[in-house]
Write a protein that holds these residues in place. Structure first.
Motif, PDB file in Angstrom:
ATOM      1  N   ARG A   1      -8.116 -10.595  -7.326  1.00 51.80           N
ATOM      2  CA  ARG A   1      -6.867  -9.932  -6.961  1.00 51.80           C
ATOM      3  C   ARG A   1      -6.871  -8.529  -7.557  1.00 51.80           C
ATOM      4  N   TRP A   2      -6.552  -7.557  -6.713  1.00 51.97           N
ATOM      5  CA  TRP A   2      -6.521  -6.159  -7.129  1.00 51.97           C
ATOM      6  C   TRP A   2      -5.135  -5.577  -6.835  1.00 51.97           C
ATOM      7  N   ARG A   3      -4.617  -4.790  -7.770  1.00 50.81           N
ATOM      8  CA  ARG A   3      -3.318  -4.137  -7.581  1.00 50.81           C
ATOM      9  C   ARG A   3      -3.535  -2.667  -7.238  1.00 50.81           C
ATOM     10  N   PHE A   4      -2.948  -2.223  -6.134  1.00 50.88           N
ATOM     11  CA  PHE A   4      -3.026  -0.832  -5.692  1.00 50.88           C
ATOM     12  C   PHE A   4      -1.660  -0.189  -5.908  1.00 50.88           C
ATOM     13  N   ASP A   5      -1.603   0.827  -6.762  1.00 51.69           N
ATOM     14  CA  ASP A   5      -0.359   1.553  -7.038  1.00 51.69           C
ATOM     15  C   ASP A   5      -0.401   2.917  -6.360  1.00 51.69           C
ATOM     16  N   PHE A   6       0.396   3.086  -5.319  1.00 55.79           N
ATOM     17  CA  PHE A   6       0.495   4.355  -4.605  1.00 55.79           C
ATOM     18  C   PHE A   6       1.755   5.071  -5.092  1.00 55.79           C
ATOM     19  N   ARG A   7       1.596   6.232  -5.733  1.00 53.18           N
ATOM     20  CA  ARG A   7       2.727   6.961  -6.309  1.00 53.18           C
ATOM     21  C   ARG A   7       2.956   8.265  -5.553  1.00 53.18           C
ATOM     22  N   GLY A   8       4.187   8.375  -5.023  1.00 54.87           N
ATOM     23  CA  GLY A   8       4.555   9.582  -4.295  1.00 54.87           C
ATOM     24  C   GLY A   8       5.793  10.222  -4.883  1.00 54.87           C
TER      25      GLY A   8
ATOM     26  N   SER B   1       0.210   5.725   3.025  1.00 55.04           N
ATOM     27  CA  SER B   1      -1.123   5.428   2.489  1.00 55.04           C
ATOM     28  C   SER B   1      -1.310   3.920   2.335  1.00 55.04           C
ATOM     29  N   TYR B   2      -0.256   3.250   1.897  1.00 61.22           N
ATOM     30  CA  TYR B   2      -0.348   1.789   1.759  1.00 61.22           C
ATOM     31  C   TYR B   2      -0.594   1.139   3.117  1.00 61.22           C
ATOM     32  N   ALA B   3       0.180   1.536   4.132  1.00 64.14           N
ATOM     33  CA  ALA B   3       0.046   0.930   5.454  1.00 64.14           C
ATOM     34  C   ALA B   3      -1.356   1.137   6.014  1.00 64.14           C
ATOM     35  N   GLU B   4      -1.889   2.346   5.852  1.00 62.81           N
ATOM     36  CA  GLU B   4      -3.244   2.612   6.335  1.00 62.81           C
ATOM     37  C   GLU B   4      -4.274   1.778   5.579  1.00 62.81           C
ATOM     38  N   THR B   5      -4.021   1.517   4.286  1.00 62.28           N
ATOM     39  CA  THR B   5      -4.939   0.712   3.482  1.00 62.28           C
ATOM     40  C   THR B   5      -4.920  -0.747   3.919  1.00 62.28           C
ATOM     41  N   VAL B   6      -3.756  -1.247   4.304  1.00 65.35           N
ATOM     42  CA  VAL B   6      -3.664  -2.619   4.826  1.00 65.35           C
ATOM     43  C   VAL B   6      -4.574  -2.777   6.048  1.00 65.35           C
ATOM     44  N   LEU B   7      -4.525  -1.803   6.938  1.00 69.65           N
ATOM     45  CA  LEU B   7      -5.382  -1.848   8.124  1.00 69.65           C
ATOM     46  C   LEU B   7      -6.860  -1.721   7.747  1.00 69.65           C
ATOM     47  N   ALA B   8      -7.139  -0.896   6.751  1.00 70.03           N
ATOM     48  CA  ALA B   8      -8.522  -0.736   6.295  1.00 70.03           C
ATOM     49  C   ALA B   8      -9.063  -2.043   5.723  1.00 70.03           C
ATOM     50  N   ALA B   9      -8.210  -2.792   5.032  1.00 72.70           N
ATOM     51  CA  ALA B   9      -8.638  -4.069   4.459  1.00 72.70           C
ATOM     52  C   ALA B   9      -9.066  -5.030   5.561  1.00 72.70           C
TER      53      ALA B   9
ATOM     54  N   VAL C   1     -12.897 -12.093   3.963  1.00 76.32           N
ATOM     55  CA  VAL C   1     -11.450 -12.073   4.172  1.00 76.32           C
ATOM     56  C   VAL C   1     -10.818 -11.145   3.144  1.00 76.32           C
ATOM     57  N   ALA C   2      -9.724 -10.483   3.552  1.00 76.43           N
ATOM     58  CA  ALA C   2      -9.003  -9.581   2.664  1.00 76.43           C
ATOM     59  C   ALA C   2      -7.557  -9.519   3.134  1.00 76.43           C
ATOM     60  N   THR C   3      -6.625  -9.638   2.208  1.00 74.76           N
ATOM     61  CA  THR C   3      -5.208  -9.707   2.560  1.00 74.76           C
ATOM     62  C   THR C   3      -4.356  -8.994   1.522  1.00 74.76           C
ATOM     63  N   PHE C   4      -3.472  -8.114   1.981  1.00 73.52           N
ATOM     64  CA  PHE C   4      -2.395  -7.617   1.140  1.00 73.52           C
ATOM     65  C   PHE C   4      -1.201  -8.526   1.403  1.00 73.52           C
ATOM     66  N   GLY C   5      -0.953  -9.443   0.493  1.00 75.45           N
ATOM     67  CA  GLY C   5       0.081 -10.452   0.716  1.00 75.45           C
ATOM     68  C   GLY C   5       1.338 -10.250  -0.099  1.00 75.45           C
ATOM     69  N   LYS C   6       1.351  -9.272  -0.991  1.00 75.78           N
ATOM     70  CA  LYS C   6       2.512  -9.037  -1.845  1.00 75.78           C
ATOM     71  C   LYS C   6       2.706  -7.536  -1.997  1.00 75.78           C
ATOM     72  N   ILE C   7       3.984  -7.102  -1.958  1.00 75.62           N
ATOM     73  CA  ILE C   7       4.291  -5.682  -2.050  1.00 75.62           C
ATOM     74  C   ILE C   7       5.553  -5.475  -2.864  1.00 75.62           C
ATOM     75  N   SER C   8       5.585  -4.403  -3.638  1.00 75.83           N
ATOM     76  CA  SER C   8       6.762  -4.010  -4.401  1.00 75.83           C
ATOM     77  C   SER C   8       7.015  -2.537  -4.129  1.00 75.83           C
ATOM     78  N   VAL C   9       8.264  -2.209  -3.809  1.00 74.75           N
ATOM     79  CA  VAL C   9       8.612  -0.840  -3.434  1.00 74.75           C
ATOM     80  C   VAL C   9       9.721  -0.324  -4.345  1.00 74.75           C
ATOM     81  N   GLU C  10       9.576   0.923  -4.797  1.00 71.75           N
ATOM     82  CA  GLU C  10      10.625   1.589  -5.581  1.00 71.75           C
ATOM     83  C   GLU C  10      10.972   2.923  -4.936  1.00 71.75           C
TER      84      GLU C  10
ATOM     85  N   LEU D   1       7.166   4.750  -5.275  1.00 69.47           N
ATOM     86  CA  LEU D   1       6.042   3.883  -5.634  1.00 69.47           C
ATOM     87  C   LEU D   1       5.956   2.729  -4.647  1.00 69.47           C
ATOM     88  N   VAL D   2       4.759   2.506  -4.138  1.00 68.69           N
ATOM     89  CA  VAL D   2       4.466   1.302  -3.359  1.00 68.69           C
ATOM     90  C   VAL D   2       3.303   0.602  -4.049  1.00 68.69           C
ATOM     91  N   ARG D   3       3.556  -0.601  -4.486  1.00 65.83           N
ATOM     92  CA  ARG D   3       2.555  -1.384  -5.209  1.00 65.83           C
ATOM     93  C   ARG D   3       2.184  -2.585  -4.349  1.00 65.83           C
TER      94      ARG D   3
END
Length: 401
Positions: A206-213, A232-240, A250-259, A269-271
């Motif tokens: 499991r890897w956590r991707f923190d996108f900070r804008g 950037s997060y949405a494009e990364t989901v498609l890249a996965a 297999v690769a899945t972004f199954g959890k997201i946190s937004v601030e 922040l999109v995590r």
């Protein structure tokens, strides 16, 4: 047994289960396990890490045959993942007693705590602690979404967290561990077999991707002036998805946190949490590095800062070959049984955690849809019964010598 467990922790709206570690639903499951153990005259105990054990014979004698699984669930999970293994273990013991089996080795049924990691974000906490693959310091740092630490949660549930940690003495008692589990895929359905034997667990992590804008007003900020991490997060989901397809993984972004998580606010922040698995280490490395490379390119294009943290990782787990072959021999020679297929799996299990410490094997029961971690998860009753008979045959072959 199955009817008694079905309502525990079931959510009325989703129809799925929310049996999270050290909650009320978990306490009800644990009470059920204790009742099953004591009702059969088994010696019941809870180890230093909160795992439950039900013993037939003297645990101190060593070389024990242990079976079982877990009772907790993912958010809105299905009824079979975990509980089928525990229910089948008690049912297999009942079957052996009905056969008049005479045990030459101690036998135990176990319920490992917090296998799914739904509350604290780390899978297989109970077995990891026992095997020494999670340190006391790391365990103390685990927190849930409300900021409650693992020790605080255990204490609130009535358990003493001071003794958690590696338990080599307990592991030294175990001669073999066999976990039965509903298949989380359709290999058995496609082959027409009711029961299978596991060969290995794919490497996974499991890897956590923190996108900070930059947070800003969604209605007044020009598109060209935005630093929106959601893009950037949405494009990364498609890249996965793309990287996984190219590699046969297999690769899945199954959890997201937004601030700040407001409808009319550009996020600051999109995590997102990535789960990726592959049949071998090289393929997994290729997939994850490809996803991260794409994520950084997208982030740079949108003026977004990106941090990537690997939160957990489990290398490929090859189950004990001798024990696996012994299961195949036992099931092939048991009455009215055919050769049982051997198959790999992308799902992690307590058996995979223990495999580096004790001889370990797994049995899978057919799942006609392949759906798991969902209320739609299902296994037919006759297949579940076939699993009980197969487990009983295996336990008899291993423990009744």
């Amino acid at each position: 047994m199955w009817r008694e467990l079905l309502p525990v922790g079931r959510h009325s709206d989703s129809g799925g289960y929310r049996r999270y570690a050290w909650t009320g639903a978990d306490a009800d499951c644990r009470a059920w396990f204790r009742e099953q153990a004591e009702g059969r005259g088994l010696a019941y105990e809870v180890d230093r890490n909160g795992n439950q054990w039900a013993w037939l014979g003297d645990p101190a004698a060593g070389d024990a045959v242990v079976t079982g699984s877990h009772l907790d669930s993912v958010p809105d999970g299905g009824a079979f993942d975990g509980p089928l293994g525990v229910v089948s273990s008690f049912a297999a013991l009942d079957e052996l007693r009905a056969r008049g089996a005479r045990f030459g080795r101690p036998l135990a049924v176990v319920n490992f705590g917090d296998e799914e990691g739904a509350r604290f974000g780390l899978a297989c906490v109970g077995s990891r602690l026992t095997a020494g693959l999670l340190t006391v310091e790391e365990a103390h740092r685990l927190t849930d979404g409300d900021g409650t630490t693992l020790p605080q949660a255990m204490e609130a549930a009535g358990y003493d967290p001071e003794g958690i940690g590696a338990d080599p003495e307990r592991l030294a008692r175990i001669g073999a561990f066999v976990e039965l589990h509903v298949e989380q895929g359709r290999a058995l359905d496609l082959s027409g077999d009711r029961v299978g034997i596991a060969s290995a667990i794919w490497p996974h992590g499991r890897w956590r991707f923190d996108f900070r804008g930059e947070a800003n007003h969604a209605g007044t900020t020009r598109l060209v002036d935005r630093r929106d991490p959601m893009l950037s997060y949405a494009e990364t989901v498609l890249a996965a998805r793309r990287e996984a397809e190219l590699a046969g993984a297999v690769a899945t972004f199954g959890k997201i946190s937004v601030e700040p998580n407001g409808v009319n606010a550009i996020p600051s922040l999109v995590r997102g949490w990535l789960d990726s698995r592959a049949a071998d280490q090289q393929t997994l490395d290729t997939v994850v590095s490809g996803i991260e490379k794409a994520a950084r390119e997208y982030a740079d294009a949108h003026g977004i800062d990106l941090d990537v943290v690997r939160e957990s990782f489990t290398p490929v787990v090859e189950f004990d070959h001798a024990l696996r072959d012994e299961l195949g021999r036992i099931l092939a020679t048991a009455s009215d049984r055919l050769k049982v297929p051997v198959l790999g799996t992308g799902a992690g299990h307590d058996a995979g955690i223990l495999a580096g410490r004790v001889p370990t094997a797994m049995l899978f029961v057919r799942n006609p849809t392949g759906v798991s971690h969902s209320p739609a998860e299902f296994a037919a009753e006759d297949d579940c019964v076939a699993g009980v008979h197969a487990l009983a045959d295996v336990l008899e072959g291993l423990a009744c010598r």
